[in-house]
Motif scaffolding. Structure first.
Motif, PDB file in Angstrom:
ATOM      1  N   LEU A  32       0.819  -1.208   0.000  1.00 24.08           N
ATOM      2  CA  LEU A  32       0.000   0.000   0.000  1.00 24.08           C
ATOM      3  C   LEU A  32       0.857   1.264   0.000  1.00 24.08           C
ATOM      4  CD1 LEU A  32      -2.968  -0.917   2.385  1.00 24.08           C
ATOM      5  CD2 LEU A  32      -2.877  -0.941  -0.115  1.00 24.08           C
ATOM      6  N   ALA A  33       2.051   1.195   0.601  1.00 29.59           N
ATOM      7  CA  ALA A  33       2.953   2.353   0.537  1.00 29.59           C
ATOM      8  C   ALA A  33       3.372   2.627  -0.900  1.00 29.59           C
ATOM      9  CB  ALA A  33       4.178   2.097   1.414  1.00 29.59           C
ATOM     10  N   VAL A  34       3.727   1.573  -1.621  1.00 32.07           N
ATOM     11  CA  VAL A  34       4.093   1.727  -3.038  1.00 32.07           C
ATOM     12  C   VAL A  34       2.904   2.269  -3.830  1.00 32.07           C
ATOM     13  CG1 VAL A  34       4.746   0.471  -5.134  1.00 32.07           C
ATOM     14  CG2 VAL A  34       5.855  -0.067  -2.955  1.00 32.07           C
ATOM     15  N   TYR A  35       1.702   1.725  -3.552  1.00 31.85           N
ATOM     16  CA  TYR A  35       0.500   2.153  -4.265  1.00 31.85           C
ATOM     17  C   TYR A  35       0.190   3.630  -4.005  1.00 31.85           C
ATOM     18  CZ  TYR A  35      -4.496   2.469  -5.403  1.00 31.85           C
ATOM     19  OH  TYR A  35      -5.710   2.859  -5.904  1.00 31.85           O
ATOM     20  N   LEU A  36       0.284   4.057  -2.748  1.00 29.98           N
ATOM     21  CA  LEU A  36      -0.025   5.452  -2.414  1.00 29.98           C
ATOM     22  C   LEU A  36       0.986   6.415  -3.013  1.00 29.98           C
ATOM     23  CD1 LEU A  36      -1.101   5.044   1.327  1.00 29.98           C
ATOM     24  CD2 LEU A  36      -2.588   5.450  -0.645  1.00 29.98           C
ATOM     25  N   GLN A  37       2.261   6.023  -3.007  1.00 29.94           N
ATOM     26  CA  GLN A  37       3.258   6.894  -3.636  1.00 29.94           C
ATOM     27  C   GLN A  37       3.044   6.967  -5.138  1.00 29.94           C
ATOM     28  OE1 GLN A  37       7.289   5.524  -3.602  1.00 29.94           O
ATOM     29  NE2 GLN A  37       8.156   7.522  -4.176  1.00 29.94           N
ATOM     30  N   ALA A  38       2.744   5.824  -5.751  1.00 27.26           N
ATOM     31  CA  ALA A  38       2.535   5.786  -7.208  1.00 27.26           C
ATOM     32  C   ALA A  38       1.337   6.630  -7.620  1.00 27.26           C
ATOM     33  CB  ALA A  38       2.353   4.346  -7.669  1.00 27.26           C
ATOM     34  N   ASN A  39       0.346   6.767  -6.714  1.00 32.06           N
ATOM     35  CA  ASN A  39      -0.843   7.561  -7.024  1.00 32.06           C
ATOM     36  C   ASN A  39      -0.716   9.005  -6.558  1.00 32.06           C
ATOM     37  OD1 ASN A  39      -3.445   5.911  -8.075  1.00 32.06           O
ATOM     38  ND2 ASN A  39      -2.092   4.552  -6.907  1.00 32.06           N
ATOM     39  N   GLY A  40       0.472   9.405  -6.107  1.00 31.47           N
ATOM     40  CA  GLY A  40       0.727  10.785  -5.747  1.00 31.47           C
ATOM     41  C   GLY A  40       0.116  11.242  -4.444  1.00 31.47           C
ATOM     42  N   VAL A  41      -0.309  10.281  -3.590  1.00 28.08           N
ATOM     43  CA  VAL A  41      -0.891  10.665  -2.311  1.00 28.08           C
ATOM     44  C   VAL A  41       0.184  11.223  -1.387  1.00 28.08           C
ATOM     45  CG1 VAL A  41      -2.180   9.849  -0.293  1.00 28.08           C
ATOM     46  CG2 VAL A  41      -2.717   8.946  -2.567  1.00 28.08           C
ATOM     47  N   THR A  67       7.481   8.435   3.583  1.00 21.88           N
ATOM     48  CA  THR A  67       6.271   9.073   4.113  1.00 21.88           C
ATOM     49  C   THR A  67       5.058   8.190   3.873  1.00 21.88           C
ATOM     50  OG1 THR A  67       7.203  11.274   3.690  1.00 21.88           O
ATOM     51  CG2 THR A  67       4.828  11.134   4.034  1.00 21.88           C
ATOM     52  N   ALA A  68       4.993   7.628   2.657  1.00 17.98           N
ATOM     53  CA  ALA A  68       3.891   6.718   2.336  1.00 17.98           C
ATOM     54  C   ALA A  68       3.913   5.490   3.244  1.00 17.98           C
ATOM     55  CB  ALA A  68       3.970   6.296   0.877  1.00 17.98           C
ATOM     56  N   LEU A  69       5.128   4.987   3.529  1.00 17.06           N
ATOM     57  CA  LEU A  69       5.246   3.801   4.380  1.00 17.06           C
ATOM     58  C   LEU A  69       4.803   4.105   5.811  1.00 17.06           C
ATOM     59  CD1 LEU A  69       6.142   0.854   4.597  1.00 17.06           C
ATOM     60  CD2 LEU A  69       8.436   1.682   5.185  1.00 17.06           C
ATOM     61  N   ARG A  70       5.110   5.310   6.288  1.00 12.91           N
ATOM     62  CA  ARG A  70       4.685   5.680   7.641  1.00 12.91           C
ATOM     63  C   ARG A  70       3.165   5.623   7.769  1.00 12.91           C
ATOM     64  NH1 ARG A  70       4.793  11.806  10.325  1.00 12.91           N
ATOM     65  NH2 ARG A  70       3.402  11.275  12.066  1.00 12.91           N
ATOM     66  N   TYR A  71       2.471   6.251   6.845  1.00 12.14           N
ATOM     67  CA  TYR A  71       1.012   6.313   6.952  1.00 12.14           C
ATOM     68  C   TYR A  71       0.360   4.997   6.550  1.00 12.14           C
ATOM     69  CZ  TYR A  71       1.451  11.272   7.892  1.00 12.14           C
ATOM     70  OH  TYR A  71       1.771  12.475   8.482  1.00 12.14           O
ATOM     71  N   ALA A  72       0.869   4.369   5.509  1.00 12.14           N
ATOM     72  CA  ALA A  72       0.305   3.080   5.102  1.00 12.14           C
ATOM     73  C   ALA A  72       0.571   2.027   6.171  1.00 12.14           C
ATOM     74  CB  ALA A  72       0.909   2.640   3.770  1.00 12.14           C
ATOM     75  N   GLY A  73       1.786   2.037   6.743  1.00 12.94           N
ATOM     76  CA  GLY A  73       2.128   1.039   7.737  1.00 12.94           C
ATOM     77  C   GLY A  73       1.265   1.143   8.985  1.00 12.94           C
ATOM     78  N   ALA A 114      -6.999   1.215  -1.498  1.00 17.15           N
ATOM     79  CA  ALA A 114      -6.248   1.105  -0.247  1.00 17.15           C
ATOM     80  C   ALA A 114      -7.162   0.853   0.965  1.00 17.15           C
ATOM     81  CB  ALA A 114      -5.386   2.344  -0.034  1.00 17.15           C
ATOM     82  N   PRO A 115      -8.176   1.691   1.220  1.00 18.36           N
ATOM     83  CA  PRO A 115      -9.033   1.407   2.376  1.00 18.36           C
ATOM     84  C   PRO A 115      -9.831   0.112   2.246  1.00 18.36           C
ATOM     85  CG  PRO A 115      -9.878   3.287   1.141  1.00 18.36           C
ATOM     86  CD  PRO A 115      -8.520   2.982   0.594  1.00 18.36           C
ATOM     87  N   LEU A 116     -10.209  -0.251   1.014  1.00 19.61           N
ATOM     88  CA  LEU A 116     -10.925  -1.518   0.844  1.00 19.61           C
ATOM     89  C   LEU A 116     -10.020  -2.707   1.151  1.00 19.61           C
ATOM     90  CD1 LEU A 116     -13.241  -1.070  -2.287  1.00 19.61           C
ATOM     91  CD2 LEU A 116     -13.888  -1.253   0.118  1.00 19.61           C
TER      92      LEU A 116
END
Length: 485
Positions: free
Chosen positions: A288-297, A303-309, A333-335
């Motif tokens: 999910l960290a990779v997914y969120l970074q790839a989608n520009g979140v 940073t993505a790993l902190r919030y996704a983790g 991600a939430p699903l």
């Protein structure tokens, strides 16, 4: 009626024991001099009077409990105690309806973490302490605690313990006596909770916040004393401590108990369920960290790993903390996180949901059926950690999954019929029946369940109760066979 009278007699004792627990938040209220002191006085008096009245009416009906009595008692305890737990909230906040107060305390005792309250930052310390204490007591199960003293009252405890504890713990004698087992589990639970509290304190929380969040972390409950949950602290170190202890609490406490008793980490090595739980949860964090970074979140991977983790571990373990509004993330991600909460935590942990061991058995059963399609005469046993799983257990898991699917479907349709949109209805049911807390859309992490109608709130209260007691314990008392002599 004789059976009901016997169960009510034990229930009255549980109610009175529960009433004495209110002395703890009363002490906190006196220490801080907050405005809720009077609420506990009245709630304590009512609880003790009601428990005493039931005991007086049934005192001639005492005998050892049978197995079916245990199921009825456990269900009644978890249905009745939230009503008494709601009294301090209602006395302090007279504008709070009984429906909402009951929902809040059901969410507490079932360690669900769904809340109807806002402005948590402004509540008296004792109210937030009471909410956290309810979750801590519910985490291992009030019944397991009371089981340790029931023999002193002349009432057998094994039937209650089997009805309360999930998964493999039902058939595992960790110590020769059930009372010693209950005490041992509670000692381990309390010891790890103390370590969690001290870790939070060392990481920068105040002592009060450390106690509140230590209680709700080890119970995998998710109540916080702040509306922003862990976003209030904005501390990667505190979040790291939380992740570690959420993962610890997501492992079977029987395994923790054996590690403590043997003074060796070997039981962790042989716990196949825990290995899969840790692997899937941590792999999902990275994915999910990779997914969120790839989608520009988020601008970078760490940073993505902190919030996704943090949020993935929180939802997967059915805790329900949040350090951001993940309802605003791309829907995948939430699903995925809600999917994880259905099965990720281990049996015998304080988490909810289907439990990882059942997911493993379903997967292996699917593989076995595919092999038998190719080799119809083959004998293909289902094995976990080299142990052959009897077919009766596999069939029981299949029955559980049928009941779980039917319950989610029925409750979702009830909420849809009452006017909720599909995403809110489905996510609310999944979040409540898995004892997770926040859902999506109207019941996301940045909102509360106060937006729901009374009917919708009662449906979800029932979902929390059924989910906490793993469905069968509740539904079996509605079968004709249960009431036949």
């Amino acid at each position: 009626m004789q059976r009901v009278a016997v169960v009510l007699n034990v229930l009255s004792l549980v109610i009175m024991v529960f009433g004495t627990v209110m002395l703890l938040p009363l002490g906190v209220a006196l220490w801080y001099g907050d405005a809720a002191v009077g609420a506990y006085d009245k709630a304590l008096a009512i609880t003790l009077l009601c428990g005493g009245a039931i005991w007086a009416a049934t005192r001639r009906s005492r005998r050892d409990l049978q197995t079916r009595d245990g199921f009825l008692l456990v269900t009644l305890v978890w249905a009745v105690l939230p009503a008494f737990a709601a009294l301090p909230l209602m006395f302090y906040m007279p504008q709070l309806s009984f429906t909402d107060a009951y929902f809040e305390c059901m969410a507490g005792l079932t360690t669900t973490g769904s809340t109807v309250l806002s402005d948590l930052d402004k509540l008296p310390p004792s109210i937030n302490f009471w909410r956290a204490l309810l979750q801590w007591l519910g985490g291992m199960g009030i019944i397991v605690l009371v089981v340790a003293i029931l023999p002193l009252l002349g009432v057998g405890g094994r039937q209650i313990f089997k009805a309360e504890t999930p998964g493999p713990m039902k058939d595992t004698k960790l110590t020769p006596r059930i009372t010693e087992t209950a005490k041992g589990l509670w000692l381990v639970y309390a010891g790890i909770t103390l370590a969690c509290i001290l870790s939070y304190w060392a990481a920068g929380m105040s002592l009060f916040d450390a106690v509140v969040h230590g209680f709700t972390t080890m119970s995998l409950g998710g109540f916080s004393s702040y509306d922003a949950s862990y976003g209030h602290f904005n501390s990667p170190l505190i979040e790291a401590v939380s992740i570690i202890f959420m993962l610890v609490a997501g492992v079977n406490f029987a395994t923790h108990f054996l590690v403590w008793r043997q003074r060796s980490p070997a039981p962790y090595k042989y716990d196949a369920e825990a290995r899969v739980f840790i692997l899937i949860t941590l792999a999902s964090c990275v994915m999910l960290a990779v997914y969120l970074q790839a989608n520009g979140v988020y601008p970078d991977f760490f940073t993505a790993l902190r919030y996704a983790g943090f949020n993935t571990v929180s939802i997967a373990t059915t805790t329900g903390y949040a350090n951001t509004d993940f309802n605003q993330w791309p829907i995948f991600a939430p699903l995925w996180m809600l999917f994880l909460c259905c099965f990720a935590s281990c049996s015998g942990s304080t988490g909810g949901g289907i439990k990882m061991i059942r997911g493993q058995l379903l997967f292996l059963q699917g593989l076995r059926e595919m092999v038998k399609l190719i080799h119809p005469q083959a004998q293909v046993p289902v094995k976990i950690s080299g142990q052959v799983i009897p077919n009766r257990i596999v069939f029981a898991v299949l029955a559980f999954m049928s009941l779980y699917g039917a319950s989610v479907t029925m409750m979702t349709f009830l909420l849809l019929a009452s006017g909720l949109d599909f995403v809110t209805a489905l996510s609310a049911v999944i979040a409540c029946i898995n004892n997770t807390g926040p859902g999506l859309n109207q019941v996301g992490p940045a909102t509360t369940y106060a937006v729901l109608s009374d009917f919708q709130t009662w449906v979800l209260s029932a979902a929390m109760l059924a989910g906490r007691l793993e469905l069968f314990t509740v539904f079996v008392i509605f079968t004709p066979a249960f009431w036949r002599k």
